[in-house]
Design a protein around this motif. Structure first.
Motif, PDB file in Angstrom:
ATOM      1  N   GLN A 115       0.811  -1.216   0.000  1.00 53.22           N
ATOM      2  CA  GLN A 115       0.000   0.000   0.000  1.00 53.22           C
ATOM      3  C   GLN A 115       0.845   1.268   0.000  1.00 53.22           C
ATOM      4  O   GLN A 115       0.391   2.329  -0.451  1.00 53.22           O
ATOM      5  CB  GLN A 115      -0.922   0.000   1.213  1.00 53.22           C
ATOM      6  N   PHE A 116       2.081   1.192   0.490  1.00 54.21           N
ATOM      7  CA  PHE A 116       2.924   2.385   0.539  1.00 54.21           C
ATOM      8  C   PHE A 116       3.501   2.748  -0.831  1.00 54.21           C
ATOM      9  O   PHE A 116       4.051   3.841  -0.985  1.00 54.21           O
ATOM     10  CB  PHE A 116       4.075   2.159   1.522  1.00 54.21           C
ATOM     11  N   TYR A 117       3.381   1.836  -1.775  1.00 51.14           N
ATOM     12  CA  TYR A 117       3.953   2.093  -3.095  1.00 51.14           C
ATOM     13  C   TYR A 117       2.881   2.128  -4.184  1.00 51.14           C
ATOM     14  O   TYR A 117       3.187   1.966  -5.376  1.00 51.14           O
ATOM     15  CB  TYR A 117       4.994   1.017  -3.421  1.00 51.14           C
ATOM     16  N   THR A 118       1.619   2.391  -3.771  1.00 44.46           N
ATOM     17  CA  THR A 118       0.511   2.516  -4.734  1.00 44.46           C
ATOM     18  C   THR A 118      -0.111   3.910  -4.691  1.00 44.46           C
ATOM     19  O   THR A 118      -1.211   4.109  -5.231  1.00 44.46           O
ATOM     20  CB  THR A 118      -0.567   1.461  -4.426  1.00 44.46           C
ATOM     21  N   ARG A 119       0.577   4.864  -4.067  1.00 44.48           N
ATOM     22  CA  ARG A 119       0.023   6.215  -3.958  1.00 44.48           C
ATOM     23  C   ARG A 119      -0.078   6.845  -5.345  1.00 44.48           C
ATOM     24  O   ARG A 119       0.713   6.570  -6.251  1.00 44.48           O
ATOM     25  CB  ARG A 119       0.899   7.089  -3.067  1.00 44.48           C
ATOM     26  N   ASP A 120      -1.044   7.734  -5.455  1.00 45.94           N
ATOM     27  CA  ASP A 120      -1.256   8.376  -6.762  1.00 45.94           C
ATOM     28  C   ASP A 120      -0.135   9.342  -7.122  1.00 45.94           C
ATOM     29  O   ASP A 120       0.117   9.589  -8.307  1.00 45.94           O
ATOM     30  CB  ASP A 120      -2.604   9.119  -6.765  1.00 45.94           C
ATOM     31  N   HIS A 121       0.534   9.922  -6.131  1.00 44.61           N
ATOM     32  CA  HIS A 121       1.559  10.906  -6.438  1.00 44.61           C
ATOM     33  C   HIS A 121       2.887  10.262  -6.833  1.00 44.61           C
ATOM     34  O   HIS A 121       3.834  10.961  -7.185  1.00 44.61           O
ATOM     35  CB  HIS A 121       1.797  11.817  -5.221  1.00 44.61           C
ATOM     36  N   ILE A 122       2.967   8.948  -6.780  1.00 46.30           N
ATOM     37  CA  ILE A 122       4.202   8.262  -7.180  1.00 46.30           C
ATOM     38  C   ILE A 122       4.241   8.195  -8.702  1.00 46.30           C
ATOM     39  O   ILE A 122       3.221   7.929  -9.359  1.00 46.30           O
ATOM     40  CB  ILE A 122       4.258   6.842  -6.561  1.00 46.30           C
ATOM     41  N   ASP A 123       5.390   8.405  -9.261  1.00 43.46           N
ATOM     42  CA  ASP A 123       5.507   8.393 -10.717  1.00 43.46           C
ATOM     43  C   ASP A 123       5.256   6.984 -11.259  1.00 43.46           C
ATOM     44  O   ASP A 123       5.324   5.993 -10.548  1.00 43.46           O
ATOM     45  CB  ASP A 123       6.892   8.894 -11.142  1.00 43.46           C
ATOM     46  N   TRP A 124       4.952   6.931 -12.544  1.00 42.86           N
ATOM     47  CA  TRP A 124       4.508   5.692 -13.160  1.00 42.86           C
ATOM     48  C   TRP A 124       5.584   4.593 -13.187  1.00 42.86           C
ATOM     49  O   TRP A 124       5.265   3.420 -13.282  1.00 42.86           O
ATOM     50  CB  TRP A 124       4.035   5.969 -14.596  1.00 42.86           C
ATOM     51  N   MET A 125       6.865   4.952 -13.047  1.00 41.75           N
ATOM     52  CA  MET A 125       7.900   3.922 -13.067  1.00 41.75           C
ATOM     53  C   MET A 125       7.994   3.165 -11.740  1.00 41.75           C
ATOM     54  O   MET A 125       8.383   1.998 -11.713  1.00 41.75           O
ATOM     55  CB  MET A 125       9.264   4.545 -13.396  1.00 41.75           C
ATOM     56  N   TYR A 126       7.641   3.807 -10.626  1.00 42.27           N
ATOM     57  CA  TYR A 126       7.750   3.181  -9.315  1.00 42.27           C
ATOM     58  C   TYR A 126       6.404   2.811  -8.709  1.00 42.27           C
ATOM     59  O   TYR A 126       6.365   2.084  -7.718  1.00 42.27           O
ATOM     60  CB  TYR A 126       8.502   4.104  -8.349  1.00 42.27           C
ATOM     61  N   ARG A 127       5.320   3.293  -9.275  1.00 41.54           N
ATOM     62  CA  ARG A 127       4.010   2.962  -8.724  1.00 41.54           C
ATOM     63  C   ARG A 127       3.631   1.544  -9.139  1.00 41.54           C
ATOM     64  O   ARG A 127       3.811   1.140 -10.293  1.00 41.54           O
ATOM     65  CB  ARG A 127       2.959   3.960  -9.200  1.00 41.54           C
ATOM     66  N   ILE A 128       3.104   0.770  -8.160  1.00 38.39           N
ATOM     67  CA  ILE A 128       2.723  -0.623  -8.430  1.00 38.39           C
ATOM     68  C   ILE A 128       1.225  -0.774  -8.242  1.00 38.39           C
ATOM     69  O   ILE A 128       0.547   0.103  -7.693  1.00 38.39           O
ATOM     70  CB  ILE A 128       3.469  -1.599  -7.492  1.00 38.39           C
ATOM     71  N   GLU A 129       0.719  -1.920  -8.687  1.00 39.72           N
ATOM     72  CA  GLU A 129      -0.692  -2.238  -8.527  1.00 39.72           C
ATOM     73  C   GLU A 129      -0.949  -2.755  -7.113  1.00 39.72           C
ATOM     74  O   GLU A 129      -0.119  -3.461  -6.539  1.00 39.72           O
ATOM     75  CB  GLU A 129      -1.128  -3.278  -9.548  1.00 39.72           C
ATOM     76  N   PRO A 130      -2.099  -2.440  -6.531  1.00 35.84           N
ATOM     77  CA  PRO A 130      -2.380  -2.909  -5.164  1.00 35.84           C
ATOM     78  C   PRO A 130      -2.438  -4.418  -5.035  1.00 35.84           C
ATOM     79  O   PRO A 130      -2.158  -4.960  -3.958  1.00 35.84           O
ATOM     80  CB  PRO A 130      -3.735  -2.267  -4.851  1.00 35.84           C
TER      81      PRO A 130
END
Length: 290
Positions: free
Chosen positions: A77-92
């Motif tokens: 959940q800490f790496y699915t925030r909307d403000h994270i860029d698309w390269m580091y954002r993961i699916e829940p």
């Protein structure tokens, strides 16, 4: 290079790093060192071995599952925030096996064998998230360290218990042998038996030396056919056998006194007794009566 520069300047989300250092120590380490059982439990010390285990545990899938089961925190959940860029954002709903590879990119853990400290770096996209992740990792790691310490303690106790059992068994055997010796030899103190046997052996050896000297001196002054030679030679020949028998066979029952059993008979020179004349008694005269 231009694309990377464009990404880091205009697209990449800022990351926050939390650094934590801790050392794995416990009472089991001092117990093992004190009892001298380190070689039985492995070549490395307990502290070093446990530290490497914790280092591997932090980057493992098991840690992710333990945080979720024990603390109720899903690290994804800490790496699915909307403000994270698309390269580091993961699916829940990313599978945990795949998230483990991502998790290893967001953590860095190392162990310094010189200082004994383990350094942990946690990367997040907010300061609060980074601290929350680090706290969760430390809690489950502490539980693992406690389990390892308890396991080491149980292992040390088992080894020590076996050593105590072997020592007690040896003690029982020694006590049984002492009781058997006391019953057979009729003596309460085994050291007294050894002392008496040593004293007798020493005395017999001294007697042997005395007899050899006496026989040598006697043969120089008289012939081998002399009456004095055979008794001395017989005693000299019997002395080594008696000494060997005393050394190999412990004395039984009662011990004769040293003076009584080991006295050297004095040499007796045969003498010729002079013949004494039988006294002549005067004949009594018989008076006849008329």
């Amino acid at each position: 290079a231009a694309i990377a520069t464009f990404y880091y300047v205009f697209i990449a989300s800022p990351q926050y790093q939390v650094e934590t250092q801790f050392a794995v120590r416990g009472s089991s380490q001092s117990s093992v060192a004190t009892m001298g059982l380190g070689s039985l439990l492995g070549g490395t010390t307990t502290q070093t071995g446990d530290s490497y285990i914790v280092t591997s545990y932090v980057e493992s899938l098991q840690l992710i599952r333990d945080v979720q089961q024990e603390l109720g925190i899903d690290l994804r959940q800490f790496y699915t925030r909307d403000h994270i860029d698309w390269m580091y954002r993961i699916e829940p709903d990313m599978p945990l096996e795949k998230f483990t590879e991502y998790w290893r990119d967001m953590t860095d853990v190392s162990f310094n064998a010189t200082t004994g400290n383990t350094t942990l770096y946690i990367y997040g996209f907010t300061a609060e998230d980074s601290k929350a992740i680090a706290d969760a990792v430390l809690k489950v790691s502490e539980r693992l360290v406690n389990q390892l310490s308890e396991s080491n303690r149980q292992q040390v106790m088992q080894v020590a218990s076996k050593q105590v059992d072997r020592a007690e068994e040896r003690l029982r055997k020694v006590q049984a042998e002492i009781r058997k010796l006391r019953i057979e030899e009729k003596i309460t103190d085994p050291t007294t038996l050894v002392t008496l046997q040593t004293e007798m052996t020493r005395t017999l050896q001294a007697n042997l030396a005395t007899l050899e000297t006496r026989l040598s001196a006697l043969l120089k002054s008289v012939s081998t056919e002399a009456p004095q030679a055979p008794p001395t030679g017989s005693r000299r020949s019997a002395a080594p056998a008696m000494s060997a028998r005393r050394r190999s066979t412990p004395p039984r029952r009662r011990w004769p006194s040293t003076k009584q059993s080991l006295a050297i008979p004095a040499e007796r020179t045969p003498r010729t007794c002079p013949l004494r004349k039988r006294p002549t008694w005067p004949k009594s005269s018989t008076n006849s009566r008329n």
